[in-house]
Design an enzyme around this catalytic site. Structure first.
Site, PDB file in Angstrom:
ATOM      1  CE  LYS A 170      -2.799   0.734   3.696  1.00 54.62           C
ATOM      2  NZ  LYS A 170      -2.700   2.061   4.309  1.00 54.62           N
ATOM      3  NE  ARG A 223       6.303   6.585   0.908  1.00 51.90           N
ATOM      4  CZ  ARG A 223       5.433   6.351   1.903  1.00 51.90           C
ATOM      5  NH1 ARG A 223       4.333   5.653   1.655  1.00 51.90           N
ATOM      6  NH2 ARG A 223       5.635   6.823   3.118  1.00 51.90           N
ATOM      7  N   GLY A 248      -4.962   7.846   5.512  1.00 52.00           N
ATOM      8  CA  GLY A 248      -4.025   8.751   6.188  1.00 52.00           C
ATOM      9  C   GLY A 248      -2.812   9.036   5.324  1.00 52.00           C
ATOM     10  CG  ASP A 266       0.622  -0.006   9.305  1.00 49.89           C
ATOM     11  OD1 ASP A 266       0.288   0.822  10.171  1.00 49.89           O
ATOM     12  OD2 ASP A 266       0.941   0.312   8.146  1.00 49.89           O
TER      13      ASP A 266
HETATM   14  C1  S3P Z   1       2.590   4.804   6.286  1.00 50.27           C
HETATM   15  C2  S3P Z   1       3.158   5.105   7.499  1.00 50.27           C
HETATM   16  C3  S3P Z   1       2.602   4.639   8.782  1.00 50.27           C
HETATM   17  C4  S3P Z   1       1.612   3.499   8.596  1.00 50.27           C
HETATM   18  C5  S3P Z   1       0.655   3.744   7.468  1.00 50.27           C
HETATM   19  C6  S3P Z   1       1.398   3.952   6.163  1.00 50.27           C
HETATM   20  C7  S3P Z   1       3.216   5.331   5.059  1.00 50.27           C
HETATM   21  O1  S3P Z   1       1.920   5.716   9.392  1.00 50.27           O
HETATM   22  O2  S3P Z   1       0.899   3.275   9.795  1.00 50.27           O
HETATM   23  O3  S3P Z   1      -0.237   2.644   7.323  1.00 50.27           O
HETATM   24  O4  S3P Z   1       2.871   4.863   3.958  1.00 50.27           O
HETATM   25  O5  S3P Z   1       4.067   6.224   5.166  1.00 50.27           O
HETATM   26  P1  S3P Z   1       2.682   6.778  10.365  1.00 50.27           P
HETATM   27  O6  S3P Z   1       3.616   7.531   9.557  1.00 50.27           O
HETATM   28  O7  S3P Z   1       1.568   7.614  10.913  1.00 50.27           O
HETATM   29  O8  S3P Z   1       3.338   5.910  11.412  1.00 50.27           O
END
Ligand code: S3P
Length: 444
Positions: free
Chosen positions: A28, A33, A102, A323
Site C-alpha cells: 500500500k 508513492r 491517512g 501496522d
Molecule cells: C505509512 C506510514 C505509517 C503506517 C501507514 C502507512 C506510510 O503511518 O501506519 O499505514 O505509507 O508512510 P505513520 O507515519 O503515521 O506511522
C-alpha cells in the site's frame, strides 16, 4: 430509488489446518508513492503490481482530479502514468475526497503546500478523527498556508501561492507519513530540508525519490534533500505488502497444523519488525528466494504452524511493525504466557484506537489483557466465541478473522467494509488456505 446504507459482517468459523501457496498483493505505501511521484515526473511511468485497494485508488483519483492522465489498474494491476512534471498539476475543481487514507492526506499535504493553486482534502468518518497538526505544523513553519479544523483534524485546506523555505525538522514522533510530507514539501522549498527521526521508519519515499532521479541523502536517522529538483519517469515494481502478509504469517503460525508459502513479500528492513517479534515468540519461518523488485527487497516466506510463547516486544521493533500489531496481538492471545508491548502510543491514532479496539474484542473473546496508555499486556488463553466490532478499521477486522483458527466457536466481526481499503482479496485468499469466513451484507 434510494438504497439504504449497508454494512459488511464477517462470520469467521473455527477452521484449519492452514496450507497453501499464495501471492501477496502489492504494498500500500509503495503503491501510493508510485502514483504521486510518477504524476510529478517528466515522462511516462509504468507501475507493476499496484494495489487496487480503495486507499491507493483515492490517491490516484486525487491526481486525476489535478489533471494527470492515468490508465489502469488493468487486470494485471499495471498502471500507466503520464507525468506532468513538478509544476504541471492543475487546480482540482472540488475538494478531493481521500476516504479512509491517512497516507494520501498526509503525503499529499506536502505536495499541495508547494502548488500555486488552492486545494482542500476531505475524508471519511475515521480519517476525520485523526491528527493532522503533525503535518500542518512543519508545513506552516516552511511558510505554507495550510489549516485543519480547530481540533486539528481534516478537512485540510491549502491556500496556495506560498513560497516555501527549507527547514531542519526533528520529528516529534516516529512517522513515515510526516517525514515524507516534509520531504515532499522540501522539493518545492528553497534550500536544504532536513528531517531527523526519533526512530527508524519506513523509507519508501527516500528509495523511490532516488529511483525517480531526485537525490535524497540519508545519514543515520537524518534525511535531507535540496529543493528545486525534478523527477524523471521510471518503471516501478511494487512488492507484496508485508502488512497484508502478516495476517497470513500469523494464521500459518497459530493454526493447529500446516505449512503456508507466501510469495513476493516485501522485505524492506524498515518493515520487518513483525518477523523479529514472532521469531522472538518461537515462530518457525523460512525466508527464501531473497531478491530485488526494483529498489525494494522481496522474498518468499514459508510459515510453519508453531507453538508460540509470550515475549516482551523490543522498543526498536515498534515503528518497524507499526501496522502489524492487531495481528501480533492475536498471536499473543494464542501464545503461552504474557506478551508485553510499550512505547506504542501511535497505535491509538491509527484508523481506530488499535490498543483499545483490540483489547475490547479480545476481552469479549475471553482473553485477559491490561491496557496502558502506550501499550498492552496480553495473556495467552482460549479464544471463545462472540461478536466484536472492528470500529471500521480494516486491520482490526482481518486480525479477528484469523483468530477464528483458534476459537471455540464462530467469531462475528462488525463493520468490515474497510478491508477493501488495503486488502480487497483478503477473504478469498484466507478461504483458499483453509479459513472459513463468510461475508454478509446487512442493512444498517
Ligand atoms: C505509512 C506510514 C505509517 C503506517 C501507514 C502507512 C506510510 O503511518 O501506519 O499505514 O505509507 O508512510 P505513520 O507515519 O503515521 O506511522
Amino acid at each position: 430509488m434510494n438504497q439504504s446504507p449497508s454494512t459488511l459482517i464477517f462470520h469467521a468459523a473455527p477452521a484449519g489446518p492452514v496450507n497453501g501457496d499464495i501471492t501477496i498483493p502489492g504494498d500500500k505505501s509503495i503503491s501510493h508513492r508510485s502514483i504521486m511521484f510518477a504524476s510529478l515526473a517528466e515522462g511516462t511511468s509504468h507501475i507493476r503490481g499496484f494495489l487496487p485497494g480503495q486507499d491507493c485508488l483515492a490517491t490516484m483519483n486525487a491526481f486525476k482530479a489535478m489533471g494527470v492522465e492515468i490508465h489502469g489498474p488493468d487486470e494485471n494491476n499495471s498502471v500507466v502514468v503520464h507525468g506532468v512534471g513538478m509544476h504541471g498539476l492543475k487546480a482540482p475543481e472540488q475538494a478531493m475526497d481521500v476516504g479512509n487514507s491517512g497516507t494520501s492526506i498526509r503525503l499529499l499535504s506536502g505536495i499541495l503546500a508547494g502548488q500555486a493553486f488552492a486545494s482542500e482534502m476531505i475524508g471519511d468518518e475515521s480519517l476525520n478523527k485523526r491528527p493532522m497538526m503533525r503535518v500542518v505544523n512543519p508545513l506552516q513553519k516552511m511558510g505554507a498556508s495550510i489549516s485543519a479544523e480547530e481540533d486539528g483534524t481534516p478537512p485540510l485546506k491549502v491556500a496556495g501561492k506560498s513560497t516555501l523555505t527549507a527547514i531542519d525538522y526533528p520529528l516529534p514522533m516516529a512517522s513515515a507519513q510526516v517525514k515524507s510530507c516534509v520531504l515532499l514539501a522540501g522539493m518545492y522549498a528553497q534550500g536544504t530540508t532536513v528531517v531527523t527521526e526519533p526512530g527508524i521508519t519506513r523509507d519508501h519515499t527516500e528509495r523511490m525519490l532516488n529511483a525517480f532521479g531526485y537525490p535524497v541523502t540519508v545519514e543515520g536517522n537524518k534525511v535531507s534533500l535540496n529543493g528545486g529538483g525534478k523527477l524523471t519517469a521510471c518503471d516501478i515494481t511494487v512488492p507484496g505488502d508485508i502488512s497484508s502478509a502478516t495476517f497470513f504469517i500469523i494464521a500459518g503460525l497459530i493454526a493447529e497444523q500446516g505449512t503456508l508459502t507466501l510469495r513476493n513479500v516485501g522485505m524492506n528492513p524498515t518493515r520487518i519488525g513483525v518477523l523479529n517479534i514472532v521469531r522472538k515468540m518461537g515462530a518457525n519461518i523460512d525466508v527464501v528466494n531473497a531478491r530485488l523488485a526494483g529498489d525494494e527487497p522481496v522474498a518468499d516466506l514459508i510459515v510453519y504452524a508453531s507453538e508460540l510463547k509470550g515475549c516482551d516486544i523490543d522498543d526498536a521493533d515498534v515503528p518497524l511493525a507499526i501496522d502489524e500489531f492487531p495481528a501480533i496481538f492475536i498471536a499473543a492471545a494464542c501464545a503461552k504466557g504474557i506478551t508485553r508491548l510499550r512505547n506504542a502510543e501511535e497505535l491509538r491514532v491509527k484508523e481506530s484506537d488499535r490498543i483499545q479496539a483490540m483489547a475490547d474484542g479480545l476481552k469479549i473473546l475471553g482473553i485477559d489483557c491490561t491496557v496502558y496508555d502506550d501499550g498492552i499486556d496480553i495473556t495467552g488463553g482460549q479464544l471463545t466465541t462472540g461478536t466484536v466490532d472492528s470500529q471500521h478499521d480494516h486491520r482490526i477486522a482481518m486480525a479477528f478473522a484469523i483468530s477464528s483458527l483458534r476459537s471455540s466457536g464462530t467469531i462475528h466481526i462488525l463493520d468490515c467494509d474497510n478491508v477493501a481499503t488495503s486488502f480487497p482479496v483478503f477473504v478469498d485468499l484466507a478461504n483458499d488456505v483453509g479459513l472459513n469466513i463468510t461475508q454478509e451484507l446487512v442493512n444498517e
